[in-house]
Design a protein around this motif. Structure first.
Motif, PDB file in Angstrom:
ATOM      1  N   LYS A   2      42.404  22.038  -3.890  1.00 48.69           N
ATOM      2  CA  LYS A   2      42.568  20.752  -3.234  1.00 48.69           C
ATOM      3  C   LYS A   2      43.940  20.199  -3.623  1.00 48.69           C
ATOM      4  O   LYS A   2      44.312  20.245  -4.811  1.00 48.69           O
ATOM      5  N   LEU A   3      44.684  19.718  -2.654  1.00 45.46           N
ATOM      6  CA  LEU A   3      46.017  19.211  -2.949  1.00 45.46           C
ATOM      7  C   LEU A   3      45.933  17.787  -3.487  1.00 45.46           C
ATOM      8  O   LEU A   3      45.546  16.865  -2.792  1.00 45.46           O
ATOM      9  N   LYS A   4      46.281  17.660  -4.764  1.00 44.30           N
ATOM     10  CA  LYS A   4      46.198  16.334  -5.385  1.00 44.30           C
ATOM     11  C   LYS A   4      47.557  15.670  -5.432  1.00 44.30           C
ATOM     12  O   LYS A   4      47.673  14.459  -5.319  1.00 44.30           O
ATOM     13  N   GLU A   5      48.578  16.489  -5.673  1.00 41.86           N
ATOM     14  CA  GLU A   5      49.900  15.911  -5.844  1.00 41.86           C
ATOM     15  C   GLU A   5      50.960  16.875  -5.347  1.00 41.86           C
ATOM     16  O   GLU A   5      50.858  18.077  -5.554  1.00 41.86           O
ATOM     17  N   VAL A   6      51.957  16.335  -4.691  1.00 41.36           N
ATOM     18  CA  VAL A   6      53.099  17.162  -4.312  1.00 41.36           C
ATOM     19  C   VAL A   6      54.365  16.354  -4.504  1.00 41.36           C
ATOM     20  O   VAL A   6      54.428  15.177  -4.173  1.00 41.36           O
ATOM     21  N   LYS A   7      55.355  17.024  -5.125  1.00 42.22           N
ATOM     22  CA  LYS A   7      56.631  16.329  -5.297  1.00 42.22           C
ATOM     23  C   LYS A   7      57.795  17.300  -5.172  1.00 42.22           C
ATOM     24  O   LYS A   7      57.660  18.488  -5.462  1.00 42.22           O
ATOM     25  N   PHE A   8      58.914  16.751  -4.717  1.00 41.01           N
ATOM     26  CA  PHE A   8      60.126  17.546  -4.660  1.00 41.01           C
ATOM     27  C   PHE A   8      60.641  17.733  -6.075  1.00 41.01           C
ATOM     28  O   PHE A   8      60.713  16.772  -6.833  1.00 41.01           O
ATOM     29  N   VAL A   9      60.958  18.948  -6.479  1.00 39.15           N
ATOM     30  CA  VAL A   9      61.483  19.140  -7.832  1.00 39.15           C
ATOM     31  C   VAL A   9      62.951  19.513  -7.912  1.00 39.15           C
ATOM     32  O   VAL A   9      63.674  18.951  -8.706  1.00 39.15           O
ATOM     33  N   LYS A  10      63.392  20.448  -7.080  1.00 34.95           N
ATOM     34  CA  LYS A  10      64.812  20.791  -7.170  1.00 34.95           C
ATOM     35  C   LYS A  10      65.311  21.584  -5.972  1.00 34.95           C
ATOM     36  O   LYS A  10      64.541  22.203  -5.246  1.00 34.95           O
ATOM     37  N   SER A  11      66.632  21.537  -5.827  1.00 30.62           N
ATOM     38  CA  SER A  11      67.318  22.393  -4.869  1.00 30.62           C
ATOM     39  C   SER A  11      68.079  23.429  -5.668  1.00 30.62           C
ATOM     40  O   SER A  11      68.731  23.084  -6.644  1.00 30.62           O
ATOM     41  N   VAL A  12      68.006  24.674  -5.259  1.00 35.23           N
ATOM     42  CA  VAL A  12      68.786  25.685  -5.971  1.00 35.23           C
ATOM     43  C   VAL A  12      69.681  26.441  -4.992  1.00 35.23           C
ATOM     44  O   VAL A  12      69.369  26.583  -3.810  1.00 35.23           O
ATOM     45  N   ASP A  13      70.816  26.893  -5.508  1.00 35.88           N
ATOM     46  CA  ASP A  13      71.656  27.785  -4.730  1.00 35.88           C
ATOM     47  C   ASP A  13      71.972  29.011  -5.572  1.00 35.88           C
ATOM     48  O   ASP A  13      71.428  29.183  -6.660  1.00 35.88           O
ATOM     49  N   ILE A  14      72.836  29.816  -5.057  1.00 33.56           N
ATOM     50  CA  ILE A  14      73.106  31.129  -5.631  1.00 33.56           C
ATOM     51  C   ILE A  14      73.677  31.052  -7.057  1.00 33.56           C
ATOM     52  O   ILE A  14      73.651  32.021  -7.806  1.00 33.56           O
ATOM     53  N   ASN A  15      74.159  29.860  -7.441  1.00 37.73           N
ATOM     54  CA  ASN A  15      74.693  29.689  -8.806  1.00 37.73           C
ATOM     55  C   ASN A  15      73.637  29.238  -9.808  1.00 37.73           C
ATOM     56  O   ASN A  15      73.911  29.138 -10.999  1.00 37.73           O
ATOM     57  N   SER A  16      72.424  28.934  -9.321  1.00 41.34           N
ATOM     58  CA  SER A  16      71.390  28.439 -10.222  1.00 41.34           C
ATOM     59  C   SER A  16      70.735  29.618 -10.926  1.00 41.34           C
ATOM     60  O   SER A  16      70.347  30.586 -10.285  1.00 41.34           O
ATOM     61  N   LYS A  17      70.602  29.516 -12.219  1.00 46.67           N
ATOM     62  CA  LYS A  17      70.026  30.619 -12.981  1.00 46.67           C
ATOM     63  C   LYS A  17      68.560  30.367 -13.361  1.00 46.67           C
ATOM     64  O   LYS A  17      67.832  31.293 -13.685  1.00 46.67           O
ATOM     65  N   GLU A  18      68.150  29.098 -13.302  1.00 45.39           N
ATOM     66  CA  GLU A  18      66.850  28.763 -13.886  1.00 45.39           C
ATOM     67  C   GLU A  18      65.666  29.373 -13.143  1.00 45.39           C
ATOM     68  O   GLU A  18      64.615  29.554 -13.714  1.00 45.39           O
ATOM     69  N   VAL A  19      65.836  29.722 -11.863  1.00 41.00           N
ATOM     70  CA  VAL A  19      64.692  30.260 -11.119  1.00 41.00           C
ATOM     71  C   VAL A  19      64.233  31.622 -11.646  1.00 41.00           C
ATOM     72  O   VAL A  19      63.106  32.020 -11.474  1.00 41.00           O
ATOM     73  N   PHE A  20      65.125  32.334 -12.328  1.00 37.12           N
ATOM     74  CA  PHE A  20      64.768  33.658 -12.844  1.00 37.12           C
ATOM     75  C   PHE A  20      63.612  33.590 -13.839  1.00 37.12           C
ATOM     76  O   PHE A  20      62.834  34.519 -13.953  1.00 37.12           O
ATOM     77  N   PHE A  21      63.571  32.511 -14.598  1.00 35.94           N
ATOM     78  CA  PHE A  21      62.657  32.442 -15.728  1.00 35.94           C
ATOM     79  C   PHE A  21      61.380  31.667 -15.441  1.00 35.94           C
ATOM     80  O   PHE A  21      60.587  31.429 -16.327  1.00 35.94           O
ATOM     81  N   ASP A  22      61.207  31.275 -14.199  1.00 35.02           N
ATOM     82  CA  ASP A  22      60.069  30.443 -13.842  1.00 35.02           C
ATOM     83  C   ASP A  22      58.966  31.325 -13.256  1.00 35.02           C
ATOM     84  O   ASP A  22      59.182  32.006 -12.253  1.00 35.02           O
ATOM     85  N   GLU A  23      57.813  31.318 -13.889  1.00 32.50           N
ATOM     86  CA  GLU A  23      56.755  32.246 -13.470  1.00 32.50           C
ATOM     87  C   GLU A  23      55.713  31.623 -12.541  1.00 32.50           C
ATOM     88  O   GLU A  23      54.666  32.207 -12.298  1.00 32.50           O
ATOM     89  N   LYS A  24      56.016  30.443 -12.036  1.00 31.23           N
ATOM     90  CA  LYS A  24      55.047  29.809 -11.125  1.00 31.23           C
ATOM     91  C   LYS A  24      54.937  30.581  -9.815  1.00 31.23           C
ATOM     92  O   LYS A  24      55.931  31.051  -9.279  1.00 31.23           O
ATOM     93  N   HIS A  25      53.713  30.690  -9.318  1.00 30.85           N
ATOM     94  CA  HIS A  25      53.489  31.317  -8.025  1.00 30.85           C
ATOM     95  C   HIS A  25      54.094  30.456  -6.922  1.00 30.85           C
ATOM     96  O   HIS A  25      54.202  29.239  -7.070  1.00 30.85           O
ATOM     97  N   GLU A  26      54.401  31.126  -5.823  1.00 30.05           N
ATOM     98  CA  GLU A  26      55.191  30.433  -4.809  1.00 30.05           C
ATOM     99  C   GLU A  26      54.895  30.936  -3.398  1.00 30.05           C
ATOM    100  O   GLU A  26      54.562  32.095  -3.192  1.00 30.05           O
ATOM    101  N   ILE A  27      55.012  30.026  -2.436  1.00 28.94           N
ATOM    102  CA  ILE A  27      55.008  30.379  -1.006  1.00 28.94           C
ATOM    103  C   ILE A  27      56.366  29.973  -0.459  1.00 28.94           C
ATOM    104  O   ILE A  27      56.843  28.864  -0.746  1.00 28.94           O
ATOM    105  N   ILE A  28      57.018  30.852   0.308  1.00 30.89           N
ATOM    106  CA  ILE A  28      58.305  30.476   0.896  1.00 30.89           C
ATOM    107  C   ILE A  28      58.182  30.365   2.412  1.00 30.89           C
ATOM    108  O   ILE A  28      57.359  31.042   3.032  1.00 30.89           O
ATOM    109  N   PHE A  29      58.998  29.507   2.990  1.00 28.08           N
ATOM    110  CA  PHE A  29      58.981  29.270   4.440  1.00 28.08           C
ATOM    111  C   PHE A  29      60.310  29.718   5.047  1.00 28.08           C
ATOM    112  O   PHE A  29      61.370  29.240   4.642  1.00 28.08           O
ATOM    113  N   LEU A  30      60.208  30.629   6.001  1.00 26.90           N
ATOM    114  CA  LEU A  30      61.389  31.233   6.614  1.00 26.90           C
ATOM    115  C   LEU A  30      61.324  31.107   8.129  1.00 26.90           C
ATOM    116  O   LEU A  30      60.240  31.072   8.712  1.00 26.90           O
ATOM    117  N   GLY A  31      62.497  31.093   8.743  1.00 29.65           N
ATOM    118  CA  GLY A  31      62.528  31.072  10.206  1.00 29.65           C
ATOM    119  C   GLY A  31      63.895  30.619  10.670  1.00 29.65           C
ATOM    120  O   GLY A  31      64.709  30.155   9.863  1.00 29.65           O
TER     121      GLY A  31
END
Ligand SMILES: Nc1nc2c(ncn2[C@@H]2O[C@H](COP(=O)(O)OP(=O)(O)O)[C@@H](O)[C@H]2O)c(=O)[nH]1
Ligand SMILES: [Mg+2]
Length: 194
Positions: A2-31
Motif C-alpha cells: 500500500k502506498l503510504k508515502e512518496v517523495k522526490f529524493v534526488k536527480s542524478v546525472d552521469i557524474n553522480s557516484k552515489e547511485v552505485f552504492f544504493d541497494e534499494k529496489h527500483e522501477i524505471i520509466f522509459l519512453g
C-alpha cells in the motif's frame, strides 16, 4: 504493497557516484519524449504534479528518483528518440539512460517502456526493448493515452504492440482518464517488492 508515502529524493546525472552504492529496489520509466512518463507516475502516486509534466518535449535532463514508503525507487528518465533535438544533446541523454540502466541493473525490478497509442511502437522503442532484453531485464510494456482512441484503434495498436514486443503482455491505459491505473500500479508494486 500500500502506498503510504512518496517523495522526490534526488536527480542524478552521469557524474553522480552515489547511485552505485544504493541497494534499494527500483522501477524505471522509459519512453520517447512526451509519451506520458511523468503523467503515469503522478497517476500511480495519486499526486497532481509531484513529477513535472510538460507539453514541451525534452525537458527532463536527469534521472529523477522518487522514494516510495522509504523503501523503493520509481525513477523518471529522460525521453529518447526526440528527433528535433540537437544531435549532441540527444547523444548526451541516450548516454545518461544507458549509463543509469547499467549502473542500476541489479536493483531494477522492471523497466517500464511507454508507447503512445496514437503512434504505436516506434523504432527507438524497439531498440530500447532489445537493449533491455540483452541485459536480461524484466520489461513492462505500457501503451498509454488510449483515451484518444476508439475501440477499434485500441485493438489495432494492441495487436501492433504485441507483434513488436514478441507477444509479451501489453498494458493499455490512460493516465488522463485513469483507466487501468490501479492495475498497473498493483503490477509494479508486486514487481518492486520481488
Ligand atoms: N490525452 C492524454 N494525454 C496525456 C496522457 N498522459 C500524458 N498526457 C499528456 O501528454 C503530454 C506529455 O506528458 P508527460 O507526462 O509530461 O510526458 P513525458 O515527457 O513522457 O514525461 C502532457 O501534455 C500530458 O498532459 C493520457 O493518458 N492521455
Ligand atoms: Mg517527463
Amino acid at each position: 504493497m500500500k502506498l503510504k508515502e512518496v517523495k522526490f529524493v534526488k536527480s542524478v546525472d552521469i557524474n553522480s557516484k552515489e547511485v552505485f552504492f544504493d541497494e534499494k529496489h527500483e522501477i524505471i520509466f522509459l519512453g520517447r519524449s512526451n509519451v506520458g512518463k511523468s503523467s503515469l507516475m503522478n497517476a500511480i502516486f495519486e499526486k497532481k504534479d509531484l513529477v513535472k509534466t510538460s507539453s514541451m518535449p525534452g525537458k527532463t535532463r536527469t534521472a529523477n528518483l522518487f522514494l516510495l514508503n522509504n523503501k523503493y525507487y520509481f525513477t523518471d528518465l529522460p525521453g529518447y528518440g526526440f528527433a528535433k533535438m540537437w544531435k549532441e544533446k540527444k547523444q548526451d541523454l541516450d548516454n545518461l539512460i544507458n549509463w543509469y540502466i547499467e549502473e542500476r541493473r541489479d536493483y531494477i525490478k522492471s523497466a517500464v517502456i511507454l508507447i503512445d497509442s496514437k503512434l504505436g511502437p516506434q523504432e527507438s522503442d524497439i531498440e530500447m526493448y532489445r537493449h533491455l532484453l540483452d541485459l536480461e531485464m524484466d520489461i513492462t510494456i505500457v501503451v498509454t493515452k488510449i483515451d484518444k482512441l476508439n475501440n477499434n484503434d485500441i485493438k489495432k495498436v494492441n495487436f501492433l504492440s504485441q507483434e513488436a514486443f514478441f507477444w509479451q503482455p501489453i498494458n493499455l491505459l490512460s493516465a488522463k482518464s485513469m483507466v487501468w491505473i490501479k492495475e498497473i500500479k498493483n503490477l509494479l508494486f508486486e514487481k518492486v517488492i520481488g
